[in-house]
Design a protein around this motif. Structure first.
Motif, PDB file in Angstrom:
ATOM      1  N   ALA A 122      32.763 -14.744  10.462  1.00 20.44           N
ATOM      2  CA  ALA A 122      34.141 -14.722   9.951  1.00 20.44           C
ATOM      3  C   ALA A 122      34.652 -16.146   9.727  1.00 20.44           C
ATOM      4  N   GLY A 123      34.380 -17.030  10.654  1.00 20.36           N
ATOM      5  CA  GLY A 123      34.841 -18.406  10.536  1.00 20.36           C
ATOM      6  C   GLY A 123      34.156 -19.184   9.429  1.00 20.36           C
ATOM      7  N   SER A 124      32.866 -18.958   9.241  1.00 22.19           N
ATOM      8  CA  SER A 124      32.131 -19.739   8.242  1.00 22.19           C
ATOM      9  C   SER A 124      32.270 -19.197   6.819  1.00 22.19           C
ATOM     10  N   THR A 125      32.577 -17.913   6.689  1.00 22.20           N
ATOM     11  CA  THR A 125      32.652 -17.323   5.352  1.00 22.20           C
ATOM     12  C   THR A 125      34.075 -17.024   4.898  1.00 22.20           C
ATOM     13  N   GLY A 126      35.015 -16.981   5.836  1.00 21.03           N
ATOM     14  CA  GLY A 126      36.370 -16.578   5.493  1.00 21.03           C
ATOM     15  C   GLY A 126      36.516 -15.073   5.336  1.00 21.03           C
ATOM     16  N   HIS A 127      35.586 -14.313   5.915  1.00 19.22           N
ATOM     17  CA  HIS A 127      35.644 -12.842   5.910  1.00 19.22           C
ATOM     18  C   HIS A 127      36.172 -12.385   7.271  1.00 19.22           C
TER      19      HIS A 127
END
Length: 87
Positions: free
Chosen positions: A60-65
């Motif tokens: 979630a943090g690295s992809t913005g999902h």
């Protein structure tokens, strides 16, 4: 009292789990996981915050999902990592 919808709900897509057999990264790293979470934007399967490496949160943090759903049998709840709240 009415609740406001999560502002990230527009990011939910129809997804197919990329690795339905377990956490994508843990399988590569031969690491154990506790519970699984499904990214509702791309289908990434990652391990939960109770797991040693917390891959769902990292994804979630690295992809913005930010939105995930439990990938445990019989569970259908959703969580937003940005709002730190159920959706």
């Amino acid at each position: 009292m009415a609740t406001n919808p999560d502002p990230h709900s527009a990011m939910v897509r129809p997804v197919t789990p990329r690795t339905p057999e377990g956490c994508e990264e843990c399988r590569k790293e031969h690491s154990p996981w506790v519970y699984l979470r499904l990214c509702l934007t791309c289908g990434h399967v990652g391990c939960c915050d109770s797991s040693p490496l917390k891959h769902a949160r990292r994804h979630a943090g690295s992809t913005g999902h930010p939105l995930v759903q439990s990938f445990q049998p019989g569970e259908d709840w959703r969580w937003c990592f940005v709002g730190e709240a159920p959706v």
